[in-house]
Design a protein around this motif. Structure first.
Motif, PDB file in Angstrom:
ATOM      1  N   ASP A  73       2.327  -0.398   8.293  1.00 21.43           N
ATOM      2  CA  ASP A  73       2.095  -0.535   6.868  1.00 21.43           C
ATOM      3  C   ASP A  73       3.496  -0.560   6.102  1.00 21.43           C
ATOM      4  OD1 ASP A  73       1.598  -0.835   4.153  1.00 21.43           O
ATOM      5  OD2 ASP A  73      -0.042   0.638   4.045  1.00 21.43           O
ATOM      6  N   ALA A  74       3.980  -1.850   5.721  1.00 22.59           N
ATOM      7  CA  ALA A  74       5.365  -1.847   5.001  1.00 22.59           C
ATOM      8  C   ALA A  74       4.975  -2.202   3.558  1.00 22.59           C
ATOM      9  CB  ALA A  74       6.183  -3.138   5.706  1.00 22.59           C
ATOM     10  N   SER A  75       4.075  -1.915   2.927  1.00 26.34           N
ATOM     11  CA  SER A  75       3.508  -2.200   1.423  1.00 26.34           C
ATOM     12  C   SER A  75       4.432  -1.307   0.696  1.00 26.34           C
ATOM     13  CB  SER A  75       2.106  -2.339   1.408  1.00 26.34           C
ATOM     14  OG  SER A  75       1.788  -0.689   1.388  1.00 26.34           O
ATOM     15  N   GLY A  76       4.287  -1.549  -0.674  1.00 28.72           N
ATOM     16  CA  GLY A  76       4.794  -0.765  -1.879  1.00 28.72           C
ATOM     17  C   GLY A  76       4.554   0.509  -1.595  1.00 28.72           C
ATOM     18  N   SER A  77       3.338   0.941  -1.177  1.00 27.62           N
ATOM     19  CA  SER A  77       2.789   2.496  -1.255  1.00 27.62           C
ATOM     20  C   SER A  77       3.423   3.025  -0.150  1.00 27.62           C
ATOM     21  CB  SER A  77       1.439   2.624  -0.993  1.00 27.62           C
ATOM     22  OG  SER A  77       0.995   1.992   0.338  1.00 27.62           O
ATOM     23  N   MET A  78       4.295   2.313   0.860  1.00 34.82           N
ATOM     24  CA  MET A  78       5.041   3.257   1.621  1.00 34.82           C
ATOM     25  C   MET A  78       6.597   2.986   1.275  1.00 34.82           C
ATOM     26  SD  MET A  78       3.062   3.901   4.174  1.00 34.82           S
ATOM     27  CE  MET A  78       3.966   3.998   5.687  1.00 34.82           C
TER      28      MET A  78
END
Length: 680
Positions: free
Chosen positions: A497-502
């Motif tokens: 997961d490379a989304s903003g939450s990460m």
């Protein structure tokens, strides 16, 4: 190619240098250049009729074809270049029982293998990085001892096996084991030329060769004879070349400066410097000889881990040479031309400076790899109290976090016996490994177990009419094939997961460190690895399944984070990758490692669960690494793990022992619906 020609020439002048490893991209004529070496090697004097190429001047007293009497008839033959195919069997490499004589005459006779054929010649391994581990082990033993020991199937043989080991490889397809890497005396990085005129000349010559091979070869016959003569003259000159104490101190200073393991680097550098001095026509080793030798002997020995790029720092090399020089000044009496003839192409080292490339490629501090603004939007699933910096934070550019330090993990071993390709991870039945018994062939017999075959036929010999002293009478039902248990390699597919939450640097640093550790373990276990990432509106295959874990590490280091969280897209892309890999290699068992906090803000939670159920239906073993942090946890990664039938481990539990135990438990548990469980 100047460095490659020089490295091959130095080994031809002094086989004690220890061989050459040629690394480079595909289509750069690596194999063509190596095969051309045999034509310029001096001929070899052998005892006539000896299958093990004994030297008439000093025959091997333990030669299986000996002992050879003094004054035995001698013959001269061209030096051999023996090729070891990647798919060769153990019998083909070391030799085996002569089945024809064993069955026909009832004697245990030895049939030599490729190691015997390569004695006093060149053993060439194309795609050496793809060689199976059990063959690598045999090569290591023979290269270290100069002798091949064969103890198998009633045969006990020892014969000399001193050869020049030359290997070619494409680093994109995986790296070598450190033990085998160190056995190569010199290493060279090759690449296709980028100059238009030079590329055109290569094509022109290739087309000319295809049109008339004989005429093309004749054009260069005189140059080839001159090169062979110069190599022979350098060999005669080599014993008289002086390695002074001052030069030896420079060799030691250079090797110590680059912090190489062991003392083999010092020996190889000294031998290469002596060979270079003889090649240029000198009578004493100079600082320039040491410089050339170090550039070829040290780059591959500087690698502290498989993700380091080979290469030397030129400033550090010059400083080490200066530190090792006598106090009254540097010892370098050579002129810029390196002697009367220079190198193969006129220079002192046969071409460019020969220094390997320094560390290149994307790194963890590679800035912002992707332009654009992460997509903003409302919640795609029921979310409460999103933490700062999550998917609902103000728009911002993707960031790239550094990977944490890699650490050692335990072996992640699958339950039971598989049948995958040879590797070093899970137990598997195959053509290699320890012999544990025999069985009737299922279809065409492979790997005949001779003692079991003879034992199966023995009780029926009288009924089949065998006379005393007659040949063994065999039938098809007597055949038995060997049953061997070894190790297999697996496919580890990382879905990150490379989304903003990460995007929080501390969180992503820990995640990358854990993945990097597993990549290091995959390198050691000879696994294939793949990398799927998802952020924004979709997912991409950052690295298709490959044996090149250093390529995976480079992609991981440059992985940006930002945008929304399309979990469903990531799982669907992983499903497609595994489906294709099952068609390509149905025997290799996969393990999926999903790294996420479970927030599905693009596509929604139901879509993510449907994609997880699709993967679970295929029986894929999986681990979900829960990256959610903070005092309030929604547990969405746990819900996803339940649908995926995967084990669950939290980010703060990503210690080496905890993560390894989790994956191991996953691959060894019985299949079937389960609830997510946390690793101890």
């Amino acid at each position: 190619m100047d460095d490659l020609r020089l490295a091959l020439v130095l080994n031809a002048v002094s086989p004690a240098v220890g061989g050459v490893l040629v690394r480079g991209e595909k289509g750069t004529a690596k194999s063509t250049t190596v095969r051309a070496l045999a034509a310029v090697l001096p001929p070899v004097a052998v005892v006539e009729g000896c299958r093990f190429s004994c030297d008439p001047a000093a025959p091997d007293p333990a030669c299986p074809d000996g002992p050879h009497p003094a004054g035995a008839p001698a013959a001269t033959r061209p030096a051999r270049l023996v090729e070891l195919p990647v798919g060769a069997s153990e019998d083909r490499l070391v030799g085996s029982l002569d089945l024809e004589r064993a069955l026909g005459e009832g004697v245990a006779a030895y049939e030599p293998g490729l190691l015997a054929a390569a004695h006093r010649g060149v053993l060439y391994v194309d795609e050496v990085n793809l060689l199976q581990d059990h063959l690598v082990d045999l090569l290591l033993d023979a290269a270290a001892l100069g002798t091949s020991y064969v103890e198998r199937e009633g045969v006990s043989v020892r014969h000399a096996a001193r050869f020049l080991l030359v290997g070619t490889m494409n680093p994109e397809e995986g790296e070598l084991r450190p033990q085998l890497l160190d056995r190569f005396g010199l290493t060279v990085e090759v690449a296709a030329p980028r100059e238009t005129g030079l590329r055109a000349e290569v094509v022109r010559r290739r087309l000319a060769h295809d049109d008339d091979p004989a005429a093309f070869t004749g054009r260069f016959a005189e140059e080839e004879r001159a090169l062979a003569g110069r190599i022979a003259e350098a060999r005669r000159r080599l014993p008289g070349v002086l390695l002074s104490d001052a030069a030896l101190r420079q060799v030691a200073a250079v090797c110590a400066s680059f912090d190489v393991d062991g003392l083999r680097a010092d020996l190889v550098t000294a031998r290469a410097a002596l060979a270079h001095a003889a090649w240029r026509g000198g009578v004493e080793v100079t600082a320039e000889d040491v410089r050339v030798a170090a550039r070829l002997a040290l780059p591959h020995r500087r690698r502290r881990n498989p993700f380091d790029a080979p290469g030397l720092d030129e400033d550090q090399l010059e400083q080490a040479l200066a530190d090792g020089a006598p106090e009254d000044g540097p010892e370098d009496p050579t002129d810029p031309d390196g002697g009367p003839d220079g190198g193969p192409d006129g220079g002192p080292d046969g071409g460019p400076d020969g220094g390997g490339p320094g560390p290149e490629g994307p790194g963890p501090e590679g800035g912002v790899p992707e332009a654009g603004v992460p997509e903003a939007g409302g919640p795609a699933g029921a979310q409460s109290a999103p933490p700062p910096g999550g998917d609902h934070a103000p728009r911002r550019e993707p960031v790239t976090a550094q990977a944490g330090e890699a650490y050692r993990v335990r072996r992640l071993e699958a339950r039971g016996l598989g049948s995958g390709p040879a590797g070093r991870r899970s137990r598997a039945l195959g053509d290699t490994g320890a012999l544990v018994g025999s069985r009737r062939p299922r279809g065409r017999a492979r790997g005949i177990h001779l003692p079991a075959t003879v034992l199966a036929a023995a009780p029926h010999q009288r009924a089949r009419g065998r006379a005393d002293g007659g040949r063994l009478r065999l039938r098809g039902e007597d055949l038995r094939e060997a049953r061997r248990v070894g190790r297999e390699g697996n496919l580890v597919l990382f879905v990150v997961d490379a989304s903003g939450s990460m995007a929080a640097r501390s969180r992503m640093t820990a995640v990358k460190g854990a993945v990097l550790s597993l990549l290091l373990d995959a390198y050691q276990r000879r696994d294939k690895v793949g990398l799927v990432t998802f952020r924004g509106d979709g997912a991409e295959v950052a690295l298709p399944p490959t044996s090149s874990v250093d390529a995976a590490a480079a992609r991981l280091g440059a992985l940006p984070t930002g945008g929304r969280t399309p979990v469903a897209a990531g799982l669907l892309r992983a499903h497609e990758v595994l489906r294709v890999e099952r068609l390509r290699d149905p025997r290799r068992r996969p393990l999926l490692v999903l790294v996420t906090d479970g927030r599905a803000t693009s596509g929604g939670v139901p879509a993510a669960h449907r994609a997880a159920g699709l993967l679970a239906a295929t029986g894929t073993s999986a681990v979900v690494v829960d990256c959610e942090s903070g005092p309030v946890r929604l547990g969405m990664a746990g819900d996803l793990a339940a649908v995926l039938e995967a084990d669950l481990v939290r980010l703060e539990e990503l210690g080496a022992d905890a993560l390894a135990a989790t994956v191991r438990a996953t691959t060894t548990r019985p299949t079937g619906p389960t609830t997510p469980r946390r690793a101890a």
